[in-house]
Design an enzyme around this catalytic site. Structure first.
Site, PDB file in Angstrom:
ATOM      1  N   PRO A   2       0.855  -1.184   0.000  1.00  0.00           N
ATOM      2  CA  PRO A   2       0.000   0.000   0.000  1.00  0.00           C
ATOM      3  C   PRO A   2       0.890   1.233   0.000  1.00  0.00           C
ATOM      4  O   PRO A   2       1.807   1.323   0.811  1.00  0.00           O
ATOM      5  CB  PRO A   2      -0.774  -0.125   1.325  1.00  0.00           C
ATOM      6  N   MET A   3       0.648   2.153  -0.919  1.00  0.00           N
ATOM      7  CA  MET A   3       1.485   3.361  -0.974  1.00  0.00           C
ATOM      8  C   MET A   3       0.632   4.549  -1.395  1.00  0.00           C
ATOM      9  O   MET A   3       0.131   4.590  -2.526  1.00  0.00           O
ATOM     10  CB  MET A   3       2.651   3.168  -1.949  1.00  0.00           C
ATOM     11  N   GLN A  16      -6.998  -0.838   3.008  1.00  0.00           N
ATOM     12  CA  GLN A  16      -6.289  -0.455   4.234  1.00  0.00           C
ATOM     13  C   GLN A  16      -6.880   0.823   4.832  1.00  0.00           C
ATOM     14  O   GLN A  16      -7.121   1.798   4.110  1.00  0.00           O
ATOM     15  CB  GLN A  16      -4.804  -0.227   3.968  1.00  0.00           C
ATOM     16  N   CYS A  74       2.654   3.842   9.669  1.00  0.00           N
ATOM     17  CA  CYS A  74       3.042   5.044   8.930  1.00  0.00           C
ATOM     18  C   CYS A  74       3.875   5.983   9.812  1.00  0.00           C
ATOM     19  O   CYS A  74       3.451   6.360  10.911  1.00  0.00           O
ATOM     20  CB  CYS A  74       1.805   5.782   8.418  1.00  0.00           C
ATOM     21  N   LYS A 116      -0.633  -4.059   9.479  1.00  0.00           N
ATOM     22  CA  LYS A 116       0.711  -3.789   8.949  1.00  0.00           C
ATOM     23  C   LYS A 116       1.422  -2.850   9.918  1.00  0.00           C
ATOM     24  O   LYS A 116       0.836  -1.843  10.346  1.00  0.00           O
ATOM     25  CB  LYS A 116       0.593  -3.145   7.564  1.00  0.00           C
ATOM     26  N   GLY A 122       7.463  -2.424  -2.320  1.00  0.00           N
ATOM     27  CA  GLY A 122       6.958  -1.050  -2.334  1.00  0.00           C
ATOM     28  C   GLY A 122       7.666  -0.174  -3.340  1.00  0.00           C
ATOM     29  O   GLY A 122       7.383  -0.192  -4.532  1.00  0.00           O
TER      30      GLY A 122
HETATM   31  C1  LIG Z   1       5.196   7.137  -1.113  1.00  0.00           C
HETATM   32  C2  LIG Z   1       4.892   6.085  -0.091  1.00  0.00           C
HETATM   33  C3  LIG Z   1       3.604   5.934   0.392  1.00  0.00           C
HETATM   34  C4  LIG Z   1       3.308   4.950   1.347  1.00  0.00           C
HETATM   35  N1  LIG Z   1       2.016   4.808   1.767  1.00  0.00           N
HETATM   36  C5  LIG Z   1       1.707   3.774   2.614  1.00  0.00           C
HETATM   37  C6  LIG Z   1       0.352   3.507   2.967  1.00  0.00           C
HETATM   38  O1  LIG Z   1      -0.589   4.180   2.518  1.00  0.00           O
HETATM   39  N2  LIG Z   1       0.122   2.476   3.821  1.00  0.00           N
HETATM   40  C7  LIG Z   1       1.135   1.687   4.324  1.00  0.00           C
HETATM   41  O2  LIG Z   1       0.882   0.754   5.084  1.00  0.00           O
HETATM   42  N3  LIG Z   1       2.418   1.913   3.999  1.00  0.00           N
HETATM   43  C8  LIG Z   1       2.718   2.912   3.135  1.00  0.00           C
HETATM   44  N4  LIG Z   1       4.020   3.087   2.738  1.00  0.00           N
HETATM   45  C9  LIG Z   1       5.056   2.134   3.192  1.00  0.00           C
HETATM   46  C10 LIG Z   1       5.202   0.950   2.183  1.00  0.00           C
HETATM   47  O3  LIG Z   1       4.009   0.210   2.128  1.00  0.00           O
HETATM   48  C11 LIG Z   1       6.355   0.006   2.591  1.00  0.00           C
HETATM   49  O4  LIG Z   1       6.088  -0.473   3.872  1.00  0.00           O
HETATM   50  C12 LIG Z   1       7.707   0.716   2.585  1.00  0.00           C
HETATM   51  O5  LIG Z   1       7.882   1.514   1.431  1.00  0.00           O
HETATM   52  C13 LIG Z   1       8.861  -0.304   2.692  1.00  0.00           C
HETATM   53  O6  LIG Z   1       8.857  -1.193   1.600  1.00  0.00           O
HETATM   54  P1  LIG Z   1       9.908  -1.022   0.345  1.00  0.00           P
HETATM   55  O7  LIG Z   1      11.288  -1.037   0.933  1.00  0.00           O
HETATM   56  O8  LIG Z   1       9.626  -2.202  -0.529  1.00  0.00           O
HETATM   57  O9  LIG Z   1       9.599   0.301  -0.272  1.00  0.00           O
HETATM   58  C14 LIG Z   1       4.334   4.089   1.822  1.00  0.00           C
HETATM   59  C15 LIG Z   1       5.634   4.242   1.329  1.00  0.00           C
HETATM   60  C16 LIG Z   1       5.926   5.214   0.393  1.00  0.00           C
HETATM   61  C17 LIG Z   1       7.342   5.339  -0.122  1.00  0.00           C
END
Ligand SMILES: Cc1cc2nc3c(=O)[nH]c(=O)nc-3n(C[C@H](O)[C@H](O)[C@H](O)COP(=O)(O)O)c2cc1C
Length: 346
Positions: A23-24, A77, A107, A146, A231
């Protein structure tokens, strides 16, 4: 050579060697989830959505949790810190019929934690438990959570929180292997993800710093998780799911997509964005993805300036198809040149 298949089971959902799109906010919207699904992701999760906005019927928030059959397995989420509101919001998202409902306790953003939500809640495990208990009481869908490892490295409490959530009936957890204080710095600590997996009976989804099929394979092996979540790497290459799937399933390392393939993907992504968001928002929200597909062109900055000025879908399509035609001709000329020069030297 390759590890046995891992099975992710959440409620009625059953996925083999699951690769999950993280989720991002601002990225994992409906068009992107559909695109990633086509490219090999097994499960998508919506951007986090505030429980008050959902419970009071905020239109923008309802759009964020809208899901479609085409995207395959999906979770919605939500986030917040009031048990009753979270229960109400969960009932609202349940109406979209997701495979499960995910609660955000990870977050690190100031605007979220300063109002006591996201990773701030890891400092108050009793409140986390109260929120989860209420949500589970309100919905029939499975509930997952999460989170990060804890607030800082001196207060890592992910295992104890997860054990309490498991006792409450949570069906899966996703662990991002960083503390809140790390934000996105340093390396994700996969040892802690392995400890969570070791301690729990419910499925664990591992997350943090997976940027290739090889990384996904390493995370499966290092931690024993039931699924791997990806992510930020998806911003640079949404085709990471295709690559990782080929690597996990067949041990194959796929070549990076050519410029022509990336242009086709951009057109596909744009078409999905326009289909699901309409031409105005659909085109505007795609601007951040231009570097993904075209960023390695030498004249990209000028091209980008040109593309962001086009505000009609048909005109943008014409521009990109023209660009694609040029790229096809260049590729043909290069191939002919290589063939001729090889002929001359043989
Ligand atoms: C731009 C951005 C937005 C994100 N938004 C969310 C979100 O809405 N909900 C969530 O649980 N995590 C969010 N995250 C965290 C990611 O889901 C993930 O946990 C984090 O980027 C680590 O994984 P990665 O190393 O593969 O990027 C966000 C991360 C980024 C960079």
């Amino acid at each position: 050579m390759f590890s046995e298949k891992r099975i992710l089971e959440i409620g009625e959902l059953r996925l083999e060697n699951a690769l999950v799109l993280a989720p991002m906010e601002g990225y994992s919207d409906l068009p992107f989830r559909v695109l990633c699904r086509r490219l090999g992701s097994s499960l998508g999760i919506t951007e986090f959505t505030n429980c008050h906005a959902l419970a009071t019927g905020g239109e923008g928030s309802l759009r964020k949790v809208a899901i479609v059959d085409e995207e395959g397995p999906v979770a919605c989420q939500i986030y917040g810190n009031e048990p009753q509101r979270m229960g109400q919001a969960a009932r609202v998202v349940e109406e979209s019929n997701p495979d499960f409902i995910d609660l955000n306790f990870g977050c690190p953003a100031r605007k979220i934690r300063s109002v006591g939500c996201g990773s701030q809640l890891m400092r108050d495990p009793d409140l986390v438990v109260a929120i989860v208990r209420e949500v589970i009481a309100q919905v029939a869908k499975p509930v997952s959570c999460k989170m990060r490892l804890g607030w800082d490295e001196d207060s890592i409490n992910v295992v104890e929180i997860c054990l309490r959530l498991q006792d409450l009936g949570v069906k899966a957890v996703t662990i991002h292997g960083r503390t809140r204080c790390q934000k996105y710095l340093g390396q994700a600590d996969w040892d802690w993800i392995a400890r969570v997996k070791e301690a729990l009976e419910i499925p664990v989804i591992g997350n943090g710093d997976v940027c290739s099929g090889e990384d996904a394979q390493r995370m499966f092996e290092h931690t024993g998780v039931d699924a791997v979540m990806i992510g930020r790497a998806t911003f640079r290459k949404p085709w990471i799911f295709r690559e990782a799937r080929a690597f996990l399933d067949k041990g194959e390392s796929l070549p990076s997509p050519s410029l022509l393939e990336r242009m086709d993907l951009l057109l596909e992504h744009l078409a999905l964005s326009v289909q699901y968001k309409g031409p105005v928002k659909g085109l505007r929200d795609m601007r951040k993805f231009y570097p993904t597909y075209l960023g390695d062109l030498t004249d990209f900055p000028a091209l980008r300036r040109e593309l962001v000025c086009v505000d009609e879908w048909s005109a943008l399509q014409d521009t990109l198809l023209g660009l694609r035609e040029n790229a096809t001709q260049n590729a043909t000329q290069n191939a002919t040149h290589v063939a001729n020069s090889m002929g001359g030297h043989s």
